[in-house]
Design an enzyme around this catalytic site. Structure first.
Site, PDB file in Angstrom:
ATOM      1  N   GLU A 105      98.353  53.069  38.920  1.00 49.67           N
ATOM      2  CA  GLU A 105      97.410  53.532  39.944  1.00 49.67           C
ATOM      3  C   GLU A 105      96.019  52.962  39.652  1.00 49.67           C
ATOM      4  O   GLU A 105      95.744  52.487  38.551  1.00 49.67           O
ATOM      5  CB  GLU A 105      97.290  55.069  39.889  1.00 49.67           C
ATOM      6  CG  GLU A 105      98.594  55.808  39.802  1.00 49.67           C
ATOM      7  CD  GLU A 105      99.108  56.211  41.176  1.00 49.67           C
ATOM      8  OE1 GLU A 105      98.313  56.228  42.121  1.00 49.67           O
ATOM      9  OE2 GLU A 105     100.318  56.474  41.288  1.00 49.67           O
ATOM     10  N   GLY A 124     112.770  59.505  38.781  1.00 53.36           N
ATOM     11  CA  GLY A 124     112.961  58.866  40.087  1.00 53.36           C
ATOM     12  C   GLY A 124     114.393  58.991  40.572  1.00 53.36           C
ATOM     13  O   GLY A 124     114.894  60.094  40.783  1.00 53.36           O
ATOM     14  N   GLY A 164     109.150  54.328  42.453  1.00 51.30           N
ATOM     15  CA  GLY A 164     109.348  53.475  43.619  1.00 51.30           C
ATOM     16  C   GLY A 164     109.702  54.337  44.808  1.00 51.30           C
ATOM     17  O   GLY A 164     110.436  55.327  44.681  1.00 51.30           O
ATOM     18  N   LYS A 174     106.771  65.944  32.853  1.00 57.76           N
ATOM     19  CA  LYS A 174     108.227  65.786  32.897  1.00 57.76           C
ATOM     20  C   LYS A 174     108.885  66.413  31.667  1.00 57.76           C
ATOM     21  O   LYS A 174     109.975  66.987  31.759  1.00 57.76           O
ATOM     22  CB  LYS A 174     108.567  64.302  33.030  1.00 57.76           C
ATOM     23  CG  LYS A 174     108.139  63.766  34.414  1.00 57.76           C
ATOM     24  CD  LYS A 174     108.088  62.260  34.456  1.00 57.76           C
ATOM     25  CE  LYS A 174     107.706  61.753  35.840  1.00 57.76           C
ATOM     26  NZ  LYS A 174     107.428  60.296  35.846  1.00 57.76           N
ATOM     27  N   VAL A 189     111.781  63.997  38.058  1.00 55.72           N
ATOM     28  CA  VAL A 189     111.893  63.336  36.752  1.00 55.72           C
ATOM     29  C   VAL A 189     112.835  62.150  36.886  1.00 55.72           C
ATOM     30  O   VAL A 189     113.941  62.288  37.402  1.00 55.72           O
ATOM     31  CB  VAL A 189     112.439  64.291  35.664  1.00 55.72           C
ATOM     32  CG1 VAL A 189     112.483  63.589  34.310  1.00 55.72           C
ATOM     33  CG2 VAL A 189     111.618  65.568  35.585  1.00 55.72           C
ATOM     34  N   ILE A 216     117.108  58.396  39.007  1.00 55.75           N
ATOM     35  CA  ILE A 216     118.126  58.694  37.986  1.00 55.75           C
ATOM     36  C   ILE A 216     118.550  60.154  38.077  1.00 55.75           C
ATOM     37  O   ILE A 216     117.713  61.039  37.962  1.00 55.75           O
ATOM     38  CB  ILE A 216     117.583  58.434  36.565  1.00 55.75           C
ATOM     39  CG1 ILE A 216     117.009  57.039  36.448  1.00 55.75           C
ATOM     40  CG2 ILE A 216     118.666  58.669  35.532  1.00 55.75           C
ATOM     41  CD1 ILE A 216     116.244  56.806  35.144  1.00 55.75           C
ATOM     42  N   GLU A 253     115.367  67.002  41.930  1.00 56.22           N
ATOM     43  CA  GLU A 253     115.978  65.866  41.221  1.00 56.22           C
ATOM     44  C   GLU A 253     115.014  64.684  41.139  1.00 56.22           C
ATOM     45  O   GLU A 253     115.027  63.927  40.167  1.00 56.22           O
ATOM     46  CB  GLU A 253     117.264  65.449  41.955  1.00 56.22           C
ATOM     47  CG  GLU A 253     118.076  64.363  41.294  1.00 56.22           C
ATOM     48  CD  GLU A 253     118.639  64.750  39.937  1.00 56.22           C
ATOM     49  OE1 GLU A 253     119.609  65.492  39.856  1.00 56.22           O
ATOM     50  OE2 GLU A 253     118.050  64.310  38.920  1.00 56.22           O
ATOM     51  N   ALA A 268     104.300  65.588  58.110  1.00 50.96           N
ATOM     52  CA  ALA A 268     102.896  65.990  58.060  1.00 50.96           C
ATOM     53  C   ALA A 268     102.121  65.033  57.165  1.00 50.96           C
ATOM     54  O   ALA A 268     102.514  64.787  56.033  1.00 50.96           O
ATOM     55  CB  ALA A 268     102.772  67.417  57.524  1.00 50.96           C
ATOM     56  N   VAL A 286     107.021  57.491  49.280  1.00 56.75           N
ATOM     57  CA  VAL A 286     108.286  58.218  49.248  1.00 56.75           C
ATOM     58  C   VAL A 286     108.555  58.885  50.600  1.00 56.75           C
ATOM     59  O   VAL A 286     109.645  58.761  51.161  1.00 56.75           O
ATOM     60  CB  VAL A 286     108.304  59.279  48.122  1.00 56.75           C
ATOM     61  CG1 VAL A 286     109.659  59.977  48.068  1.00 56.75           C
ATOM     62  CG2 VAL A 286     107.999  58.636  46.768  1.00 56.75           C
TER      63      VAL A 286
END
Lengths: 436, 436
Positions: free
Chosen positions: A191, A135, A307, A206, A133, A137, A130, A46, A17
């Site tokens: 993962e 991604g 994603g 969430k 939760v 949306i 935002e 960082a 991200v």
């Protein structure tokens, strides 16, 4: 050429991200500045390891390992490290220095939300999330702003893409859990350690965030009932589809009344969703949040729940909001916990249940079972009996599938305890809640 | 008991939305005040006829026919009259007096949006309009704020509930248009004069609003191509389903490139939507807006697109936002038209087409037809021929259904002109665009 005030943006974290946020900010900086009314200067990213491989290149001069110095020189800090520490400390440092903070970190919000929002309010800074939760949306703003004049009754959310991918594959391909999980890992949906996803903990984070926001009440992570998908079998998924359902891991946040007191409840568990419900059509790793409100009726928000680039979209939307607020001045929107409703445990939840039993195949068994449900005030809506099974066992058995009317979780739990102890019941095969 | 600053709220219009807004505001006033950080005092509801029957009672002392006096004494004016005048004049009066304005009025926004936003900016007031598109569905804030860091590529919206109800009924019940319209009228989904809905004009208003917002560009109503559903036949809907599509009236807003210039386009017309597209599952009078953005990917927003209480939910959300801004101070968010892209006419649109022809049933016809498409650089994806028809006609005919690859609208239009003039074509039965 319009001259804008320049805002200094620090990104913490150079993962999928973080690197996308940096890349998009460098690429579309002028466009975003025009929308924000302020220049957005990326002053640094960082990272823990400057040499780690990344999805997109970050210019070398922007990379630093000194997060704390970066924070101190920033107007807006974007926290994309994830996990509790050092994310929590960095967010507090940023807020205390007067910077606005944008985070995609559900864990730190679910565990330390009140502390962070309090710190923001103290200095008149804002905390945007935002991306935490669903991604890409938009769900935080719709709940906080668009539905601020309504009363949310219930949220049913598919908020974890990994488990939705797994359950969807079990449903559409007939996989067992371990096969679907292996495929999810291979495709990068899961993962290396999938516990947070398949244990339901990610979804529980969430749920705490959504319930707090929707009900204007602090709902902490330890008040969220959490049951993952590790117990879901291919057989359950197949039986569900035959009965007109699909199995989904849902985050459920509800207003409920227990002993005459109005309160709220938040829970995460696998659930049977009727095939004609909009959530049943959410396939693959997608997310969707279904909201029922008193005036608005039923709403659904659907899209990619994870994603790097998708989550970056939500982060950059928050960045433009933060910049607009810097330009406009004013304290912005404080989190509202005015309602402060009691949070009830799972025992107070009310829903329908599907109970699958293996029972002795002999006369009078159905009457005995029905009496057990009745004894605990659980009303039966439908019973179906499969052809006798238990071949080769000591005595013949049959499979009973019982769907109840709405019942209180505590009554259902007591019913299941009685069923387990009953001599006519060979085993309680599964208990699934029916939602939607 | 917390003491709040009191904000005076004037409602213009006592119809189904206005009376619900008044009722909910009186009922939930304290709750909304807690969320807004300010008291929301309903100071009056301006109506044309005080004695008209209403869905919910408005206390008699709040009803007035003097809208102008009501506006002058208000901090926030809620315009729910609809139509261009006197709504436009009232909104301008309110903004010029420094009041924030909330409106559900798509027509006044699509026709006079720039004038109204300019007036708001002049005095530092805000104009809110979440209820103007998609009723209760949050779509304005997601586009303006959540996606402010992204680039919207395309919007496909089912934004008119009446036409969706009619087309859905034609699809699921086999009705002809007039039967479905009669049922929509009986159920109150269609107005006594249904022209604005079935002519596509209501959807065109919404397309202008969505395109302006999504592309940061002023798109006026006369730049929106508009074709309603009056030409859609039961036979077309049945043929579409057989071919794997459902017919929907779509509002389509896109970034497109024409002659090497980047621009936008907005159009409303019936379209074939593949059955596996999320929009195909939007039934009855529901609305849904499907958004494709560069980073976020595909998002969908779904819910009730109309109805008094549902629309009131969106209005009250705006009311809380407006009140929060009054408390916070600052100029709020100005509408952004920084991109100011050219708006291209329908002739520049690029999409796929399904062309249904009745042709002479004789050797060589397919080759002739194929050549006509090729002459206009329209590439054919698939052709299917039904069993010969035209019994009793002078000569036997066959039905050809041709689906094209993506083509420019102007080329397709030239192809259709050639087909119409061709001696081997008995008639061009229908031309439908394929979207999604």
């Amino acid at each position: 050429m319009i001259e804008y005030r320049n805002l200094r943006v620090a990104v913490l974290g150079g993962g999928s991200v973080g690197s996308q946020v940096a890349a998009l900010l460098l690429q579309h900086g002028e466009e975003l500045a025009a929308r924000a009314g302020a220049g957005l200067e990326l002053v640094g990213v960082a990272v823990r390891n400057p040499d780690a491989p990344r999805d997109t290149d970050i210019p070398a001069h922007l990379i630093t390992t000194d997060a704390e110095s970066l924070i101190l020189g920033a107007d807006i800090v974007v926290e994309l490290i994830g996990g509790i520490e050092p994310a929590r400390t960095y967010i507090l440092q940023a807020l205390n220095s007067g910077a606005d903070v944008i985070t995609a970190n559900k864990a730190v919000l679910a565990n330390h939300g009140p502390e962070l929002f309090e710190a923001a309010e103290q200095v008149g800074a804002q905390l945007y999330y935002e991306a935490a939760v669903g991604g890409a949306i938009p769900i935080i703003r719709p709940l906080r702003d668009s539905l601020a004049g309504d009363r949310v009754k219930r949220i049913l959310g598919i908020v974890n893409g990994t488990t939705n991918y797994i359950l969807d594959r079990m449903d559409t391909r007939g996989d067992e859990l371990r096969e679907a999980l292996a495929e999810a890992t291979r495709l990068g949906y899961a993962e290396a350690d999938p516990t947070a996803d398949i244990g339901g903990f990610d979804a529980a984070n969430k749920a705490a965030i959504l319930a707090s926001l929707a009900f204007h009440t602090t709902v902490s992570l330890d008040e969220v009932y959490c049951e993952g998908i590790t117990g879901v079998t291919g057989e359950q998924v197949r039986a569900a589809r035959k009965a007109g359902y699909v199995v989904k891991l849902l985050a459920i946040c509800e207003r409920i009344t227990a002993d005459g007191v109005e309160g709220v409840s938040a829970r995460v568990h696998p659930a049977l969703v009727p095939l004609d419900h909009p959530l049943a059509a959410v396939h693959g790793a997608n997310n969707a949040v279904f909201v029922e409100a008193e005036a608005a009726g039923s709403l659904m928000f659907y899209g990619a729940g994870a994603g790097g680039v998708e989550t970056a979209s939500a982060v950059l939307g928050d960045l433009v909001s933060a910049a607009r607020r810097h330009v406009a001045g004013g304290p912005g929107v404080a989190e509202s916990t005015h309602a402060n409703l009691p949070v009830f445990p799972i025992a107070s939840a009310i829903t329908r249940y599907q109970v699958t039993l293996e029972v002795n195949d002999e006369p009078g068994v159905l009457a005995t079972i029905a009496q057990l449900f009745s004894d605990h005030s659980v009303s039966v809506e439908a019973v179906s009996q499969s052809v006798a099974g238990g071949q080769g066992a000591e005595r013949p058995t049959a499979t009973l599938v019982i769907v109840t009317h709405e019942a209180i979780e505590s009554s259902l739990a007591a019913t299941v305890a009685s069923l387990t102890a009953s001599p006519v019941v060979a085993s309680v095969v599964s208990v699934l809640r029916v939602e939607g």
